[in-house]
Scaffold this active site. Sequence first.
Site, PDB file in Angstrom:
ATOM      1  N   ARG A  49     -13.989  -5.429 -11.006  1.00 55.64           N
ATOM      2  CA  ARG A  49     -13.188  -4.211 -11.043  1.00 55.64           C
ATOM      3  C   ARG A  49     -11.882  -4.538 -11.762  1.00 55.64           C
ATOM      4  O   ARG A  49     -11.632  -5.671 -12.124  1.00 55.64           O
ATOM      5  CB  ARG A  49     -12.973  -3.579  -9.655  1.00 55.64           C
ATOM      6  CG  ARG A  49     -12.933  -4.435  -8.465  1.00 55.64           C
ATOM      7  CD  ARG A  49     -11.695  -5.260  -8.244  1.00 55.64           C
ATOM      8  NE  ARG A  49     -10.469  -4.554  -8.527  1.00 55.64           N
ATOM      9  CZ  ARG A  49      -9.382  -5.130  -9.021  1.00 55.64           C
ATOM     10  NH1 ARG A  49      -9.358  -6.427  -9.303  1.00 55.64           N
ATOM     11  NH2 ARG A  49      -8.292  -4.444  -9.265  1.00 55.64           N
ATOM     12  N   GLN A 197      -7.250  -3.668  -2.414  1.00 59.84           N
ATOM     13  CA  GLN A 197      -7.182  -4.640  -3.529  1.00 59.84           C
ATOM     14  C   GLN A 197      -5.899  -5.469  -3.478  1.00 59.84           C
ATOM     15  O   GLN A 197      -5.872  -6.604  -3.936  1.00 59.84           O
ATOM     16  CB  GLN A 197      -7.249  -3.902  -4.882  1.00 59.84           C
ATOM     17  CG  GLN A 197      -8.605  -3.345  -5.237  1.00 59.84           C
ATOM     18  CD  GLN A 197      -8.777  -1.911  -4.812  1.00 59.84           C
ATOM     19  OE1 GLN A 197      -8.164  -1.450  -3.862  1.00 59.84           O
ATOM     20  NE2 GLN A 197      -9.632  -1.188  -5.509  1.00 59.84           N
ATOM     21  N   ASP A 238      -5.100   2.361 -15.600  1.00 58.55           N
ATOM     22  CA  ASP A 238      -6.510   2.504 -15.974  1.00 58.55           C
ATOM     23  C   ASP A 238      -6.681   3.385 -17.205  1.00 58.55           C
ATOM     24  O   ASP A 238      -7.660   3.256 -17.940  1.00 58.55           O
ATOM     25  CB  ASP A 238      -7.323   3.063 -14.804  1.00 58.55           C
ATOM     26  CG  ASP A 238      -7.408   2.019 -13.710  1.00 58.55           C
ATOM     27  OD1 ASP A 238      -6.479   1.949 -12.874  1.00 58.55           O
ATOM     28  OD2 ASP A 238      -8.367   1.227 -13.728  1.00 58.55           O
ATOM     29  N   ASN A 248      -3.514   5.288 -12.433  1.00 62.01           N
ATOM     30  CA  ASN A 248      -3.686   3.968 -11.810  1.00 62.01           C
ATOM     31  C   ASN A 248      -4.167   4.209 -10.378  1.00 62.01           C
ATOM     32  O   ASN A 248      -4.336   5.362  -9.936  1.00 62.01           O
ATOM     33  CB  ASN A 248      -2.372   3.171 -11.846  1.00 62.01           C
ATOM     34  CG  ASN A 248      -2.584   1.717 -11.446  1.00 62.01           C
ATOM     35  OD1 ASN A 248      -3.465   1.046 -11.979  1.00 62.01           O
ATOM     36  ND2 ASN A 248      -1.800   1.230 -10.501  1.00 62.01           N
TER      37      ASN A 248
HETATM   38  O1  MRU Z   1     -10.751   0.576  -8.521  1.00 66.70           O
HETATM   39  P1  MRU Z   1     -10.224  -0.641  -9.212  1.00 66.70           P
HETATM   40  O2  MRU Z   1     -10.026  -1.799  -8.306  1.00 66.70           O
HETATM   41  O3  MRU Z   1     -11.016  -0.974 -10.455  1.00 66.70           O
HETATM   42  O4  MRU Z   1      -8.781  -0.200  -9.703  1.00 66.70           O
HETATM   43  C1  MRU Z   1      -7.981  -1.118 -10.404  1.00 66.70           C
HETATM   44  C2  MRU Z   1      -6.636  -0.601 -10.711  1.00 66.70           C
HETATM   45  O5  MRU Z   1      -6.302   0.534 -10.440  1.00 66.70           O
HETATM   46  C3  MRU Z   1      -5.724  -1.513 -11.476  1.00 66.70           C
HETATM   47  O6  MRU Z   1      -4.396  -1.308 -11.090  1.00 66.70           O
HETATM   48  C4  MRU Z   1      -5.878  -1.202 -12.962  1.00 66.70           C
HETATM   49  O7  MRU Z   1      -7.203  -1.378 -13.370  1.00 66.70           O
HETATM   50  C5  MRU Z   1      -4.967  -1.973 -13.812  1.00 66.70           C
HETATM   51  S1  MRU Z   1      -5.312  -3.717 -13.940  1.00 66.70           S
HETATM   52  C6  MRU Z   1      -5.971  -3.978 -15.476  1.00 66.70           C
END
Ligand code: MRU
Length: 354
Positions: A49, A197, A238, A248
């Site tokens: 992820r 996370q 994102d 994000n």
């Molecule tokens: O759902 P996830 O864990 O993939 O979300 C990740 C995030 O929101 C991060 O902050 C985002 O990808 C930026 S890191 C390159």
Amino acid sequence: MNSQYKAIWLNDNGDLEVIDQRYLPFEKKTRILKTAYDACESIQDMTVRGAGVIGNVAAFGVYLAAREFDGDKDQIKQAAMKIRESRPTAVNLMWAVDRMLQIVAQSDDVAADCKAEAIAIADEDVLRTQKIGEIGCDIIESIMAEKKINQFNMLTHCNAGWLAIVDSGSALAPIYEAQKRGIDIHVWVDETRPRNQGASLTSWELLDAGIKHTIIPDNTGGHLMQQGMVDMVITGADRVARNGDAANKIGTYLKALAAQDNDVPFYIALPISTFDFACENGVSDIDIEIRSEDEVHLMRGIDENGHIQNIRITPEGSHAINYGFDVTPARLITGLITEAGIIAPNKNAIGKLK
Ligand code: MRU
């Protein structure tokens, strides 16, 4: 590529090996991806992820398709489109698949050329994140000089470290650089419900690197900012729209509101591949993933026997809703830290990057 500080690498058999992030921080396991289907599944089930790493796995997934389908361009394209649709919000996924499909279209030796391109994308990310680290750390130094402080308190949300974008991360890259420069830095780590996370991945990374940090419940940031305990907020992204609105992890928007109310600089760190130049308005146009409500109902943890368990924390029969991301409007963002410098979150400045 070596495997120690990488989220993904090609192993000796030419398969893609990835850290299985579902087991962190309890176990450091890897998973081997041999086919495009494996790549797709690993993105969907959150084995991997984070916008950057999702993009890398997608790129290698197209290479795996080229290997599997022996260069048959129609089959590779079909597999690539499935990968492209595996998650909706992080634009690095679509960007990487589209870049790979251009290679597929032009190439006479599709598997070899796709392999080279996927490696090139990952290697470029290494350089991009190094640059983001240096530029972001210059900001840290200038805030410290302005405030005349010797210790710096950063707040971050979700995980935007090397597990999320090779090699140094986006939001965590300036923190790693600060450590290299000998800056006394401490990080407030938002737990980042519901998948945690921050609590499970960012804390694991920072602990491993020996960087001082404190995990905080998601609702704590506003209080800390009011009390003058946060010098800067930094997150990854994102997808960032042409008008500077930034998608994000869910909860980022609330941190940006609190930061503005307390005059705390709020930065987003991202490679240029995270801009969606076709998206004019982030708040109205970015597709926000809605994930399973089980992620809200169930908490994942380890019991006293060392077994990883999911435990229900809500009444049976109550419904939950689980938006994966939110969009922070450009007006709340101090600046966008990219490999090309600090970009103002507006159409004019972002348009020049295209
Ligand atoms: O759902 P996830 O864990 O993939 O979300 C990740 C995030 O929101 C991060 O902050 C985002 O990808 C930026 S890191 C390159």
